[in-house]
Write an enzyme that holds these catalytic residues in place. Structure first.
Site, PDB file in Angstrom:
ATOM      1  N   GLY A  41     -14.986   1.971   1.473  1.00 40.11           N
ATOM      2  CA  GLY A  41     -13.843   2.458   0.697  1.00 40.11           C
ATOM      3  C   GLY A  41     -13.701   1.747  -0.627  1.00 40.11           C
ATOM      4  N   GLY A  42     -14.829   1.401  -1.248  1.00 40.30           N
ATOM      5  CA  GLY A  42     -14.781   0.624  -2.487  1.00 40.30           C
ATOM      6  C   GLY A  42     -14.732   1.447  -3.751  1.00 40.30           C
ATOM      7  N   SER A  44     -11.913   3.207  -4.810  1.00 39.46           N
ATOM      8  CA  SER A  44     -10.565   3.358  -5.358  1.00 39.46           C
ATOM      9  C   SER A  44      -9.667   2.228  -4.866  1.00 39.46           C
ATOM     10  CB  SER A  44      -9.957   4.707  -4.952  1.00 39.46           C
ATOM     11  OG  SER A  44      -9.815   4.780  -3.540  1.00 39.46           O
ATOM     12  N   GLY A  45      -8.513   2.096  -5.510  1.00 33.43           N
ATOM     13  CA  GLY A  45      -7.509   1.131  -5.069  1.00 33.43           C
ATOM     14  C   GLY A  45      -8.023  -0.295  -4.986  1.00 33.43           C
ATOM     15  N   ILE A  46      -7.573  -1.001  -3.951  1.00 33.73           N
ATOM     16  CA  ILE A  46      -7.964  -2.402  -3.826  1.00 33.73           C
ATOM     17  C   ILE A  46      -9.439  -2.558  -3.461  1.00 33.73           C
ATOM     18  CG2 ILE A  46      -5.646  -3.227  -3.298  1.00 33.73           C
ATOM     19  CD1 ILE A  46      -6.347  -3.275  -0.368  1.00 33.73           C
ATOM     20  N   ASP A  93     -19.159   8.026   6.164  1.00 34.34           N
ATOM     21  CA  ASP A  93     -17.944   8.669   6.675  1.00 34.34           C
ATOM     22  C   ASP A  93     -17.566   7.972   7.977  1.00 34.34           C
ATOM     23  OD1 ASP A  93     -15.910  10.231   7.602  1.00 34.34           O
ATOM     24  OD2 ASP A  93     -16.984  12.140   7.434  1.00 34.34           O
ATOM     25  N   LEU A  94     -16.547   7.151   7.933  1.00 33.92           N
ATOM     26  CA  LEU A  94     -16.183   6.320   9.082  1.00 33.92           C
ATOM     27  C   LEU A  94     -15.601   7.098  10.248  1.00 33.92           C
ATOM     28  CD1 LEU A  94     -14.751   3.349   7.062  1.00 33.92           C
ATOM     29  CD2 LEU A  94     -16.605   3.160   8.729  1.00 33.92           C
ATOM     30  N   THR A 141     -11.007   6.136  12.323  1.00 34.77           N
ATOM     31  CA  THR A 141     -11.419   5.714  10.984  1.00 34.77           C
ATOM     32  C   THR A 141     -11.176   4.227  10.748  1.00 34.77           C
ATOM     33  OG1 THR A 141     -10.879   7.925  10.149  1.00 34.77           O
ATOM     34  CG2 THR A 141     -11.148   6.162   8.515  1.00 34.77           C
ATOM     35  N   TYR A 197       2.933  11.020  20.087  1.00 35.53           N
ATOM     36  CA  TYR A 197       2.224  10.524  18.900  1.00 35.53           C
ATOM     37  C   TYR A 197       3.202  10.242  17.774  1.00 35.53           C
ATOM     38  CZ  TYR A 197      -0.798  10.421  14.757  1.00 35.53           C
ATOM     39  OH  TYR A 197      -1.425  10.056  13.589  1.00 35.53           O
TER      40      TYR A 197
END
Length: 323
Positions: A41-42, A44-46, A93-94, A141, A197
């Site tokens: 996930g590198g 965007s964002g942090i 794709d996790l 995920t 849920y």
């Protein structure tokens, strides 16, 4: 209370850093030339800020993401600022264990070392849905995909640590939300049950799983005598694409809690600190907040729960591989 106070004031903790510290500040002067890192996930964002700063410190960074268009844009942003950056992108794709296996096969084929694994990617507050493998999306995920990824990369990390003498580091991004989960902590018998849920509790459950995973992995690595640490971090409260399922709620809350929110450079600080700082040498099985060790919930410290989660995760993955 002390944690909230330090968060509001930005007062540094025993590490010398606090909630106001940025990723660049906590890694100032660190040379990561000999290190190779994978960041999920590198793009965007942090995650992107973590990748940018690790590249700035001269590490070789592999950004592993589902959206390759975003990954290409992220790579260009890093290279525009730092032309000598060593940054590559790979598809991952996790929420698909098949994709995780394919990613690892392709990475191993590159014959690169692996010093740092940052399990950063995640989804948050999703409406109920099942992954490609038939498991609740947030658990699949945030935890199961990273659990499988880590297990498949572990031998490469062990080989690298042994060959180089450099300590390997595994970092799981968790959240303070791990304290808000289901009554039993992890609903092992009802992971995929839509009845009862809660998108918030399911997220908390997955973030609790991130800490339990790191703790149990740390225990096993210590028992084996391997030169690899495993820790978990809470990056802070940051408005990122992760919150796309709850942007209205988060914007409303931000009006009343503006003093505890971080910007992205601050949000990436704890991850970068735990990944690179020499003060963390040999420190494993800990939970970090604002670049300092912090006490997680009672569930997160439960060794029996951690062992049960490990077995549950392993058994689920094995069940999918049966013909």
């Amino acid at each position: 209370m002390a944690g909230i106070l330090s968060l509001v004031t930005g007062k540094p903790g025993s590490s010398g850093f606090g909630s106001a510290s940025t990723a660049e500040k906590v890694t100032d002067g660190i040379d990561a030339t000999n290190l190779t890192a994978i960041i999920t996930g590198g793009a965007s964002g942090i995650g992107l800020e973590t990748a940018r700063v690790l590249c700035l410190r001269k590490a070789h960074v592999i950004i592993a993401v589902r959206n390759m268009d975003s990954a290409k844009e992220a790579k260009q942003l890093i290279l525009q600022e730092n032309q000598s950056a060593r940054v590559d992108i790979m598809k991952l794709d996790l929420c698909s264990l098949k994709s995780v296996t394919s990613f690892v096969d392709k990475f191993i084929a590159l014959d690169l070392p692996l010093n740092i694994l940052i399990n950063n990617a995640g989804v948050m507050f999703c409406p109920f849905q099942l992954s490609q493998d038939g498991i609740e999306m947030q658990f699949a995920t945030n935890h199961l995909g990273h659990f499988h990824l880590t297990n498949l990369l572990l031998n490469k990390m062990k080989q690298t640590a042994k060959a180089t003498g450099i300590e390997g580091r595994i970092i799981n991004l968790s959240s303070i939300a791990h304290t808000y989960t289901y009554q039993e902590g992890i609903r092992f018998d009802a992971i995929n049950d839509q009845n009862g849920y809660s998108d918030k509790k399911a997220y908390g459950q997955s973030k609790l799983a991130n800490i339990l995973h790191a703790n149990e992995l740390s225990r096993r690595l210590k028992e084996e005598g391997v030169n690899i640490t495993a820790n978990s971090v809470h990056p802070g409260v940051i408005m990122t694409p992760l919150m796309r399922h709850s942007s209205l709620l988060m914007n409303f809350l931000k009006m009343f809690t503006f003093y505890i929110w971080k910007n992205v450079p601050q949000g990436a600080a704890t991850t970068c600190y735990v990944a690179l700082h020499p003060n963390l040498k040999g420190i494993s099985g800990k939970y970090f907040l604002d670049c300092n060790e912090f006490e997680p919930s009672a569930f997160a410290k439960d060794k029996i729960l951690a062992s049960k989660l490990w077995d549950f995760s392993n058994n689920f993955i094995k069940s999918l591989s049966k013909p």
